[in-house]
Motif scaffolding. Structure first.
Motif, PDB file in Angstrom:
ATOM      1  N   SER A 256       1.132  -1.326  -0.438  1.00  0.00           N
ATOM      2  CA  SER A 256      -0.067   0.208  -0.401  1.00  0.00           C
ATOM      3  C   SER A 256       0.521   1.153  -0.303  1.00  0.00           C
ATOM      4  CB  SER A 256      -1.019  -0.015   1.214  1.00  0.00           C
ATOM      5  OG  SER A 256      -0.284   0.094   2.264  1.00  0.00           O
ATOM      6  N   ARG A 257       1.565   1.228   0.626  1.00  0.00           N
ATOM      7  CA  ARG A 257       2.766   2.121   0.573  1.00  0.00           C
ATOM      8  C   ARG A 257       3.393   2.778  -0.565  1.00  0.00           C
ATOM      9  NH1 ARG A 257       3.960   6.294   4.445  1.00  0.00           N
ATOM     10  NH2 ARG A 257       6.449   7.078   3.017  1.00  0.00           N
ATOM     11  N   GLU A 258       4.132   1.904  -1.604  1.00  0.00           N
ATOM     12  CA  GLU A 258       4.169   1.763  -2.687  1.00  0.00           C
ATOM     13  C   GLU A 258       2.932   2.366  -3.843  1.00  0.00           C
ATOM     14  OE1 GLU A 258       6.173  -1.289  -4.410  1.00  0.00           O
ATOM     15  OE2 GLU A 258       7.069  -2.268  -3.371  1.00  0.00           O
ATOM     16  N   LEU A 259       2.377   2.312  -3.476  1.00  0.00           N
ATOM     17  CA  LEU A 259       0.879   2.165  -4.092  1.00  0.00           C
ATOM     18  C   LEU A 259       0.377   3.693  -4.162  1.00  0.00           C
ATOM     19  CD1 LEU A 259      -1.437   2.061  -6.364  1.00  0.00           C
ATOM     20  CD2 LEU A 259      -3.146   1.070  -4.007  1.00  0.00           C
TER      21      LEU A 259
ATOM     22  N   GLY B  24       6.186   9.500  -6.184  1.00  0.00           N
ATOM     23  CA  GLY B  24       7.697   9.926  -5.853  1.00  0.00           C
ATOM     24  C   GLY B  24       7.140   9.224  -4.215  1.00  0.00           C
ATOM     25  N   GLU B  25       7.957   8.913  -3.707  1.00  0.00           N
ATOM     26  CA  GLU B  25       8.040   8.620  -2.309  1.00  0.00           C
ATOM     27  C   GLU B  25       8.049  10.132  -1.417  1.00  0.00           C
ATOM     28  OE1 GLU B  25       7.789   6.677   1.381  1.00  0.00           O
ATOM     29  OE2 GLU B  25       7.408   5.797  -0.187  1.00  0.00           O
ATOM     30  N   ALA B  26       9.202  10.581  -2.364  1.00  0.00           N
ATOM     31  CA  ALA B  26       9.583  12.327  -1.600  1.00  0.00           C
ATOM     32  C   ALA B  26       7.896  12.951  -1.623  1.00  0.00           C
ATOM     33  CB  ALA B  26      11.122  12.969  -2.731  1.00  0.00           C
ATOM     34  N   ASN B  27       7.566  13.137  -2.705  1.00  0.00           N
ATOM     35  CA  ASN B  27       5.915  13.549  -3.089  1.00  0.00           C
ATOM     36  C   ASN B  27       5.500  12.983  -1.140  1.00  0.00           C
ATOM     37  OD1 ASN B  27       6.711  15.595  -4.745  1.00  0.00           O
ATOM     38  ND2 ASN B  27       6.155  13.898  -6.240  1.00  0.00           N
ATOM     39  N   LEU B  28       5.374  12.005  -1.220  1.00  0.00           N
ATOM     40  CA  LEU B  28       4.679  11.023   0.009  1.00  0.00           C
ATOM     41  C   LEU B  28       5.134  11.173   1.119  1.00  0.00           C
ATOM     42  CD1 LEU B  28       2.030   8.907   0.625  1.00  0.00           C
ATOM     43  CD2 LEU B  28       3.687   7.228   0.298  1.00  0.00           C
ATOM     44  N   VAL B  29       6.667  11.722   1.546  1.00  0.00           N
ATOM     45  CA  VAL B  29       7.225  11.994   2.690  1.00  0.00           C
ATOM     46  C   VAL B  29       6.128  13.564   2.876  1.00  0.00           C
ATOM     47  CG1 VAL B  29       8.833  12.306   3.676  1.00  0.00           C
ATOM     48  CG2 VAL B  29       8.220  10.528   2.882  1.00  0.00           C
ATOM     49  N   LEU B  30       6.324  14.331   1.886  1.00  0.00           N
ATOM     50  CA  LEU B  30       6.148  15.682   2.056  1.00  0.00           C
ATOM     51  C   LEU B  30       4.895  15.995   2.156  1.00  0.00           C
ATOM     52  CD1 LEU B  30       6.580  18.844   1.273  1.00  0.00           C
ATOM     53  CD2 LEU B  30       6.330  18.217  -0.612  1.00  0.00           C
ATOM     54  N   ARG B  31       3.922  15.099   2.093  1.00  0.00           N
ATOM     55  CA  ARG B  31       2.449  14.732   1.753  1.00  0.00           C
ATOM     56  C   ARG B  31       1.921  14.835   3.027  1.00  0.00           C
ATOM     57  NH1 ARG B  31      -1.325  15.374  -2.522  1.00  0.00           N
ATOM     58  NH2 ARG B  31      -3.077  14.584  -1.448  1.00  0.00           N
TER      59      ARG B  31
END
Length: 166
Positions: free
Chosen positions: A55-58, A65-72
């Motif tokens: 689910s994290r990859e999705l 990308g992971e950087a955008n997810l961390v930012l969000r």
């Protein structure tokens, strides 16, 4: 910090309407329902752990990308921490109060975006606007997009003077 326990409700039976026979018939069903009652957060965690995909990859794929997810996630935590952005009571507010609180949120948005210290405060502001999830800008002043614009000013002169028949 774990999820809060689900409060146990005391059974309330209206004695003048429900007789003893009805209570006896209802008791087994109530026992089954109460036995399988689960904390919704624990239920979600269990379902997510059984997923056939990461689910994290999705989530990272959906936001670029992971950087955008961390930012969000960082922005979401900041929005949750700021009382101006609270959605408490939103569904019970009158239209004028909802307008006022939404306007306060949009006025606080630039300050929060800059205070995050990210290199692109405009992108941070866009994400905050998504998280606010309420009409903003011109939509806010026009009633939340509930009115349809008049299409006739964009038509030719023939249609402006003589609307098409349906």
């Amino acid at each position: 910090m774990g999820p809060a326990p689900i409060p146990v409700r005391e059974p309330k039976v209206v004695t003048h309407i429900v007789d003893e026979r009805t209570r006896t018939l209802q008791k087994p069903s109530s026992a089954i329902i109460t036995a399988i009652q689960a904390d919704p957060k624990a239920d979600l965690r269990r379902e997510r752990s059984n997923a056939s995909f990461a689910s994290r990859e999705l989530a990272a794929l959906m936001v670029g990308g992971e950087a955008n997810l961390v930012l969000r996630e960082k922005i979401a935590a900041a929005v949750r921490a700021d009382p101006v952005f609270s959605k408490k009571g939103k569904y019970f507010m009158e239209r004028s109060e909802l307008y006022r609180t939404t306007l306060e949120k949009y006025l606080a948005l630039p300050k929060l975006a800059v205070s995050m210290g990210e290199k692109d405060p405009i992108a941070v502001g866009r994400i905050i606007r998504e998280l606010i999830d309420e009409p903003g800008g011109l939509d806010l002043h026009l009633g939340g997009g509930s009115r349809l614009p008049n299409p006739y000013p964009f038509c030719s002169k023939r249609f402006a003077t003589q609307p098409p028949t349906l």
